[in-house]
Design a protein around this motif. Structure first.
Motif, PDB file in Angstrom:
ATOM      1  N   GLN A 171      -6.020  -1.204  -0.589  1.00  0.00           N
ATOM      2  CA  GLN A 171      -5.009  -2.100  -0.022  1.00  0.00           C
ATOM      3  C   GLN A 171      -4.943  -1.946   1.495  1.00  0.00           C
ATOM      4  O   GLN A 171      -4.842  -2.926   2.224  1.00  0.00           O
ATOM      5  CB  GLN A 171      -3.646  -1.800  -0.653  1.00  0.00           C
ATOM      6  N   PHE A 172      -5.011  -0.705   1.995  1.00  0.00           N
ATOM      7  CA  PHE A 172      -4.982  -0.487   3.434  1.00  0.00           C
ATOM      8  C   PHE A 172      -6.237  -1.033   4.105  1.00  0.00           C
ATOM      9  O   PHE A 172      -6.174  -1.562   5.213  1.00  0.00           O
ATOM     10  CB  PHE A 172      -4.794   0.993   3.758  1.00  0.00           C
ATOM     11  N   VAL A 173      -7.385  -0.938   3.435  1.00  0.00           N
ATOM     12  CA  VAL A 173      -8.614  -1.515   3.986  1.00  0.00           C
ATOM     13  C   VAL A 173      -8.483  -3.038   4.049  1.00  0.00           C
ATOM     14  O   VAL A 173      -8.847  -3.662   5.056  1.00  0.00           O
ATOM     15  CB  VAL A 173      -9.843  -1.088   3.147  1.00  0.00           C
ATOM     16  N   LEU A 174      -7.956  -3.642   2.995  1.00  0.00           N
ATOM     17  CA  LEU A 174      -7.756  -5.098   3.005  1.00  0.00           C
ATOM     18  C   LEU A 174      -6.761  -5.515   4.085  1.00  0.00           C
ATOM     19  O   LEU A 174      -6.924  -6.567   4.707  1.00  0.00           O
ATOM     20  CB  LEU A 174      -7.261  -5.580   1.644  1.00  0.00           C
ATOM     21  N   THR A 175      -5.753  -4.702   4.320  1.00  0.00           N
ATOM     22  CA  THR A 175      -4.787  -5.005   5.380  1.00  0.00           C
ATOM     23  C   THR A 175      -5.464  -4.976   6.741  1.00  0.00           C
ATOM     24  O   THR A 175      -5.250  -5.861   7.573  1.00  0.00           O
ATOM     25  CB  THR A 175      -3.614  -4.006   5.352  1.00  0.00           C
ATOM     26  N   GLY A 229       0.817  -1.219   0.000  1.00  0.00           N
ATOM     27  CA  GLY A 229       0.000   0.000   0.000  1.00  0.00           C
ATOM     28  C   GLY A 229       0.844   1.259   0.000  1.00  0.00           C
ATOM     29  O   GLY A 229       0.528   2.233  -0.684  1.00  0.00           O
ATOM     30  N   LEU A 230       1.936   1.250   0.747  1.00  0.00           N
ATOM     31  CA  LEU A 230       2.836   2.404   0.737  1.00  0.00           C
ATOM     32  C   LEU A 230       3.488   2.595  -0.628  1.00  0.00           C
ATOM     33  O   LEU A 230       3.657   3.722  -1.099  1.00  0.00           O
ATOM     34  CB  LEU A 230       3.903   2.246   1.812  1.00  0.00           C
ATOM     35  N   ALA A 231       3.852   1.502  -1.267  1.00  0.00           N
ATOM     36  CA  ALA A 231       4.425   1.592  -2.608  1.00  0.00           C
ATOM     37  C   ALA A 231       3.404   2.140  -3.598  1.00  0.00           C
ATOM     38  O   ALA A 231       3.752   2.908  -4.505  1.00  0.00           O
ATOM     39  CB  ALA A 231       4.925   0.222  -3.061  1.00  0.00           C
ATOM     40  N   LEU A 232       2.145   1.776  -3.422  1.00  0.00           N
ATOM     41  CA  LEU A 232       1.099   2.305  -4.292  1.00  0.00           C
ATOM     42  C   LEU A 232       0.920   3.804  -4.086  1.00  0.00           C
ATOM     43  O   LEU A 232       0.670   4.544  -5.041  1.00  0.00           O
ATOM     44  CB  LEU A 232      -0.219   1.578  -4.041  1.00  0.00           C
TER      45      LEU A 232
END
Length: 105
Positions: free
Chosen positions: A89-93, A74-77
């Motif tokens: 991605q952060f929600v999925l995490t 997510g950070l790379a995105l």
């Protein structure tokens, strides 16, 4: 650095919605792989503890390690300006970590 006609700096624009969707869909197999492996590893630890008569504990360290992989993606995105895909991605995490911590061990 891009400069406009009046000499003002123009910021980098985010990616389009379609590009965000494609990147998010392309990363779903990686998320499923990490989530499945985390579920298997934490479940096996809990099963082994219960089978040996030990007290089953919540695996905070393992949950943090397995949650770190999608968070790093997510950070790379974010760095690549895929803001929509990064938010998903952060929600999925967060869902993965909550799901892993719901297991007794």
């Amino acid at each position: 650095m891009d400069m406009g006609g009046d000499g003002a700096r123009q910021g980098r624009e985010p990616r389009s919605g379609g590009a965000n969707l494609l990147v998010f869909l392309a990363l779903l197999p990686l998320d499923a792989l990490v989530g499945g492996y985390a579920w298997l590893a934490i479940g096996m630890n809990g099963w082994a503890a219960a089978h040996n008569g030990e007290e089953v504990t919540v695996a905070f360290t393992e949950s943090a390690a397995y949650g770190g992989v999608p968070a790093a993606v997510g950070l790379a995105l974010c760095w690549g300006r895929y803001w929509g895909a990064a938010a998903a991605q952060f929600v999925l995490t967060a869902v993965l970590i909550a799901w892993l911590l719901s297991f007794p061990g």
